[in-house]
Write an enzyme that holds these catalytic residues in place. Sequence first.
Site, PDB file in Angstrom:
ATOM      1  CG  LEU A  64      -1.910  -1.222   1.215  1.00  0.00           C
ATOM      2  CD1 LEU A  64      -2.498  -1.482   2.587  1.00  0.00           C
ATOM      3  CD2 LEU A  64      -3.009  -0.963   0.196  1.00  0.00           C
ATOM      4  N   PRO A  65       0.256   2.417  -0.293  1.00  0.00           N
ATOM      5  CG  PRO A  65      -1.092   3.939  -1.450  1.00  0.00           C
ATOM      6  CD  PRO A  65      -1.142   2.639  -0.721  1.00  0.00           C
ATOM      7  CB  THR A  93       8.341   2.209   1.339  1.00  0.00           C
ATOM      8  OG1 THR A  93       8.922   1.277   0.425  1.00  0.00           O
ATOM      9  CG2 THR A  93       9.441   3.004   2.015  1.00  0.00           C
ATOM     10  CE  LYS A 168      12.385   1.305  -0.012  1.00  0.00           C
ATOM     11  NZ  LYS A 168      12.587   0.909  -1.370  1.00  0.00           N
ATOM     12  CE  LYS A 243       6.121   5.944   0.960  1.00  0.00           C
ATOM     13  NZ  LYS A 243       5.410   4.751   0.515  1.00  0.00           N
TER      14      LYS A 243
HETATM   15  P1  NAD Z   1       0.614   2.281  -6.270  1.00  0.00           P
HETATM   16  O1  NAD Z   1       0.006   3.560  -5.887  1.00  0.00           O
HETATM   17  O2  NAD Z   1       0.793   1.938  -7.708  1.00  0.00           O
HETATM   18  O3  NAD Z   1      -0.226   1.065  -5.591  1.00  0.00           O
HETATM   19  C1  NAD Z   1      -0.859   1.148  -4.362  1.00  0.00           C
HETATM   20  C2  NAD Z   1      -2.205   0.438  -4.505  1.00  0.00           C
HETATM   21  O4  NAD Z   1      -2.851   0.402  -3.229  1.00  0.00           O
HETATM   22  C3  NAD Z   1      -3.179   1.183  -5.457  1.00  0.00           C
HETATM   23  O5  NAD Z   1      -3.594   0.309  -6.470  1.00  0.00           O
HETATM   24  C4  NAD Z   1      -4.339   1.605  -4.533  1.00  0.00           C
HETATM   25  O6  NAD Z   1      -5.587   1.577  -5.176  1.00  0.00           O
HETATM   26  C5  NAD Z   1      -4.237   0.554  -3.450  1.00  0.00           C
HETATM   27  N1  NAD Z   1      -4.871   0.934  -2.187  1.00  0.00           N
HETATM   28  C6  NAD Z   1      -4.740   2.087  -1.470  1.00  0.00           C
HETATM   29  N2  NAD Z   1      -5.462   2.024  -0.342  1.00  0.00           N
HETATM   30  C7  NAD Z   1      -6.058   0.812  -0.332  1.00  0.00           C
HETATM   31  C8  NAD Z   1      -6.939   0.139   0.567  1.00  0.00           C
HETATM   32  N3  NAD Z   1      -7.343   0.717   1.690  1.00  0.00           N
HETATM   33  N4  NAD Z   1      -7.364  -1.105   0.252  1.00  0.00           N
HETATM   34  C9  NAD Z   1      -6.957  -1.702  -0.885  1.00  0.00           C
HETATM   35  N5  NAD Z   1      -6.131  -1.134  -1.793  1.00  0.00           N
HETATM   36  C10 NAD Z   1      -5.699   0.107  -1.503  1.00  0.00           C
HETATM   37  O7  NAD Z   1       2.014   2.203  -5.494  1.00  0.00           O
HETATM   38  P2  NAD Z   1       3.265   1.238  -5.813  1.00  0.00           P
HETATM   39  O8  NAD Z   1       4.206   1.908  -6.722  1.00  0.00           O
HETATM   40  O9  NAD Z   1       2.757  -0.131  -6.134  1.00  0.00           O
HETATM   41  O10 NAD Z   1       3.979   1.236  -4.376  1.00  0.00           O
HETATM   42  C11 NAD Z   1       3.469   0.498  -3.289  1.00  0.00           C
HETATM   43  C12 NAD Z   1       4.451   0.602  -2.141  1.00  0.00           C
HETATM   44  O11 NAD Z   1       5.726   0.104  -2.554  1.00  0.00           O
HETATM   45  C13 NAD Z   1       4.698   2.040  -1.663  1.00  0.00           C
HETATM   46  O12 NAD Z   1       4.798   2.023  -0.266  1.00  0.00           O
HETATM   47  C14 NAD Z   1       6.016   2.415  -2.338  1.00  0.00           C
HETATM   48  O13 NAD Z   1       6.736   3.400  -1.623  1.00  0.00           O
HETATM   49  C15 NAD Z   1       6.727   1.083  -2.343  1.00  0.00           C
HETATM   50  N6  NAD Z   1       7.755   0.935  -3.385  1.00  0.00           N
HETATM   51  C16 NAD Z   1       7.500   1.322  -4.665  1.00  0.00           C
HETATM   52  C17 NAD Z   1       8.483   1.167  -5.646  1.00  0.00           C
HETATM   53  C18 NAD Z   1       8.223   1.574  -7.079  1.00  0.00           C
HETATM   54  O14 NAD Z   1       9.187   1.630  -7.850  1.00  0.00           O
HETATM   55  N7  NAD Z   1       6.997   1.854  -7.468  1.00  0.00           N
HETATM   56  C19 NAD Z   1       9.723   0.603  -5.308  1.00  0.00           C
HETATM   57  C20 NAD Z   1       9.947   0.179  -4.005  1.00  0.00           C
HETATM   58  C21 NAD Z   1       8.945   0.348  -3.050  1.00  0.00           C
END
Ligand code: NAD
Length: 289
Positions: A64-65, A93, A168, A243
Amino acid sequence: MKIAFIGLGNMGGGMAANLVRAGHQVQAFDLNEAALARAEAAGCTRALSAADAVVGAVAVVTMLPAGQHVAAVYRDAIFPHAAPSTLLIDCSTIDVATARSNIEAALAAGLEAVDAPVSGGIAAAEAGTLTFMVGGEDRAFERAEAVLNAMGKAVIHAGAAGAGQAAKICNNMLLGASMVATCETMAMAQKLGLDPQRFYDIASVSSGQNWALTSYCPLPGVGPVSPADRDYQGGFAASLMLKDLRLAMEAAELAGAAVPMGSRARELYEEFVAADQQNRDFSAIIQTL
Ligand code: NAD
């Protein structure tokens, strides 16, 4: 194994698909219909809600975000519906303090839990080559490792609850600061009349060598192929680096750690993102230096 997966966005979508490929039965939920449909097409079972996804699952993965989303899903959907001893694996994260309090609350509810943030972006999530840094008790780590192996190339036990998030943000603070240092160095080398490729050849085998230079060179046409060669598209968005730097500054303050370089990197990424550059790769900051 029956696994609930909540949060099927850029990262979670590919990760859930890899659990299916490894033979797990994945009950998936996301608030976003398109994300849910993609997961279903990848072989996951569509759940009607986060609570519905958790029913009958042996493990629950969240991606999740931010901290508040994970805490809310834990409190409202997982704690009331998970069977005793269910293993919670949060791969998002989030801040160290929330990670620790989520795990404490899970233990108090009779569940097991680890924080397991990842290194590696969307491509690694799809390819199943993420690195997981895991915080939690030994037994919970061993159980989590069996699930995480299907989504990553390395699963490392960082320490007690919250240690995964600590590792991390320390890693990403180092990356943010070293990227800025690499960018300003490459820009200065050019201003001093050095040929960038010639300087790269020297620095990459000298004491200035670092990952931002030799694996992710911020100048197009120099070093291995990187987002710089695609006009800074794809890769790791500047908003995500910001972030992580904000989380690192929060953790540094709580721990009483002096982080002058991390703090300056945070300021520079704040300015960069405020200039509407949030979706560009974080190495594009070279264009401001
Ligand atoms: P994203 O925004 O693409 O995905 C998050 C998903 O969570 C969305 O689809 C959203 O609809 C869903 N969501 C939010 N609240 C919700 C709830 N209450 N119930 C169900 N679903 C819910 O983000 P992402 O890029 O997939 O990143 C996710 C996590 O991974 C973050 O914490 C980010 O910091 C971390 N991260 C991302 C990357 C990257 O390159 N994108 C790399 C390493 C770590």
